[in-house]
Every structure is written in C-alpha cells, then in structure tokens.
Motif scaffolding. Structure first.
Motif, mmCIF file in Angstrom:
data_model
loop_
_atom_site.group_PDB
_atom_site.id
_atom_site.type_symbol
_atom_site.label_atom_id
_atom_site.label_comp_id
_atom_site.label_asym_id
_atom_site.label_seq_id
_atom_site.Cartn_x
_atom_site.Cartn_y
_atom_site.Cartn_z
ATOM 1 N N ASP A 44 -19.382 16.011 -1.613
ATOM 2 C CA ASP A 44 -20.195 16.644 -1.036
ATOM 3 C C ASP A 44 -21.543 16.611 -2.160
ATOM 4 N N VAL A 46 -26.022 17.001 -3.133
ATOM 5 C CA VAL A 46 -27.245 17.397 -2.831
ATOM 6 C C VAL A 46 -28.152 16.548 -3.738
ATOM 7 N N ASP A 48 -32.173 16.392 -4.614
ATOM 8 C CA ASP A 48 -33.592 17.212 -4.314
ATOM 9 C C ASP A 48 -34.699 16.199 -4.058
ATOM 10 N N ARG A 55 -26.066 18.675 -6.881
ATOM 11 C CA ARG A 55 -24.842 19.175 -6.487
ATOM 12 C C ARG A 55 -23.883 17.907 -6.225
ATOM 13 N N TRP A 92 -35.318 16.831 0.782
ATOM 14 C CA TRP A 92 -33.915 17.185 0.447
ATOM 15 C C TRP A 92 -32.895 16.274 0.953
ATOM 16 N N MET A 94 -28.580 15.900 1.930
ATOM 17 C CA MET A 94 -27.506 16.301 1.863
ATOM 18 C C MET A 94 -26.475 15.516 2.593
ATOM 19 N N GLU A 95 -25.316 14.971 1.816
ATOM 20 C CA GLU A 95 -24.318 14.415 2.701
ATOM 21 C C GLU A 95 -22.655 14.544 2.094
ATOM 22 N N ARG A 96 -21.887 14.096 2.919
ATOM 23 C CA ARG A 96 -20.448 14.165 2.351
ATOM 24 C C ARG A 96 -20.152 12.305 2.475
ATOM 25 N N PHE A 178 -29.629 23.772 5.779
ATOM 26 C CA PHE A 178 -29.693 23.702 4.325
ATOM 27 C C PHE A 178 -30.466 24.689 3.766
ATOM 28 N N TYR A 188 -33.994 18.709 6.024
ATOM 29 C CA TYR A 188 -33.430 17.782 5.059
ATOM 30 C C TYR A 188 -33.135 16.488 5.582
ATOM 31 N N SER A 190 -30.149 13.622 6.042
ATOM 32 C CA SER A 190 -28.549 13.164 5.766
ATOM 33 C C SER A 190 -28.228 12.043 6.418
#
Length: 207
Positions: A44, A46, A48, A55, A92, A94-96, A178, A188, A190
C-alpha cells in the motif's frame, strides 16, 4: 454487460494520470545486480502531490528477501512525477500494487506478475474468442467522500470499449476516504485492476 458511459468517462483526459516512477537501472543495489537477483513487494503506497512517496507498507513479498526489503527504501528516496487530475492539477495518490526490481529475461518475471490480484471482478456476456478472463487497468479520481468523479485508461493505454465498460462500473468497489497527514479529507487519484470474466450460464431448472 451493457456498456453505460457516464459523463466522467467521456471526459477522462490524458492528464488524469498515476505517478511516473523514476526508478532506473542505476538504482539497483550493486550486490543484487551482480548476483542476478529479482524481487517484488505487494504494498500500500501513498505519493504526495509533489511526487514524494510518503507511505510504503509491505503486504507480501516475492523473490530475494534482502532485495525485497530494499524496495520501499529505494522508492522513498526518489522524487517521482506526481499523479494528476484531469485538469492537470497535481494530486495525492493512493494504491495497492506490486513494486518490483527485476532483471528482464529471468524466470521470476512470470511469478512476480501473478503477485498482483485484481481489485474487482466484473462479469460480462462475452470476451474475445479464446479468452477466459481479461484484465484492465484504469486510473480513477475520488473525491473527499470516497466517490468516483473521473476515470480513464492507465498511462500508455488507449481508450477502448473495455476501458469504457470498466469505468462505467468503477463505483461497484467501495473506495477509501483519503486523509492527509494533517487530518483533512482530500480528493485523490488511484489506479485499479479490474478482471472481466464471462458470467456463468444459469442452471437449467427441471420442470
């Protein structure tokens, strides 16, 4: 599947994009390169709006354990091209996903590719002849409430009926809200992998 094309899928511009990671061959640890080692992690992450990976949480690993332990550190030290909304504004992200360092041509490549599972499965009426499943990557924009506001193809991919069908159903998967490091909810970008598979035929009911 009936392909419904919501307004946002028609407007998905090339500027809606996931980050461009700036990992190069000279980032490969010398020892791992000399020994021909490859590794991957499911993580996972993140990133910016300035392109810094803030992250990186490992969930699973494959390949050389020592190299796998270095992958997050290598990505965290680099400055990447940030994600963008369709209007070009940095976002921003965010992903897996699977993050890998591998030497092309090594047998571990195929096994690394299987580490990434689909985020969702969509049932369709038919696929091209000879195909049982079809995976599609899409980039989506999500607002402060966790709702999809935009969707389009991944970088390097062209719009297609498959992408349109996936984008029309991108909201079937619950999306996280998020929260920035200062505690505020924020929109954000993804990236998600959808797997299309043919729906099973209904069983005949004996009369």
């Amino acid at each position: 599947m009936e392909i419904a094309m919501p307004f946002f899928s028609l407007l998905a511009a090339a500027s809606l994009a996931a980050p461009g990671y700036s990992i190069k061959l000279n980032d490969y640890p010398d020892k791992a390169l000399e020994m021909g080692k490859s590794a991957a992690i499911l993580a996972d992450v993140v990133v910016d709006p300035k392109g810094k990976l803030v992250r990186c949480e490992k969930l699973d690993t494959f390949g050389d354990a020592e190299l796998a332990d270095e992958i997050c550190k290598i990505y965290e030290t680099k400055r990447h091209e940030p994600a963008h909304f369709a209007n070009g504004e940095p976002a921003w992200f965010m992903e897996r996903d699977v993050y890998r360092m591998f030497i092309p041509g090594t047998p571990t490549r195929t096994a690394i590719d299987t580490l990434r599972k689909p985020d969702a499965i969509l049932e369709v009426n038919a696929l091209p002849p000879g195909m049982e499943t079809l995976d599609a990557l899409v980039v989506i924009a999500i607002d402060e409430a966790g709702e999809v506001t935009d969707c389009g193809p991944d970088v390097g991919d062209e719009p297609s009926p498959v992408i349109q069908a996936v984008c029309a159903n991108a909201d079937v998967v619950p999306h996280d809200v998020f929260t920035t490091p200062d505690g505020n909810a924020a929109p954000y970008v993804s990236r998600m992998r959808f797997r299309l598979q043919v729906a099973a035929a209904p069983s005949d009911v004996a009369s």
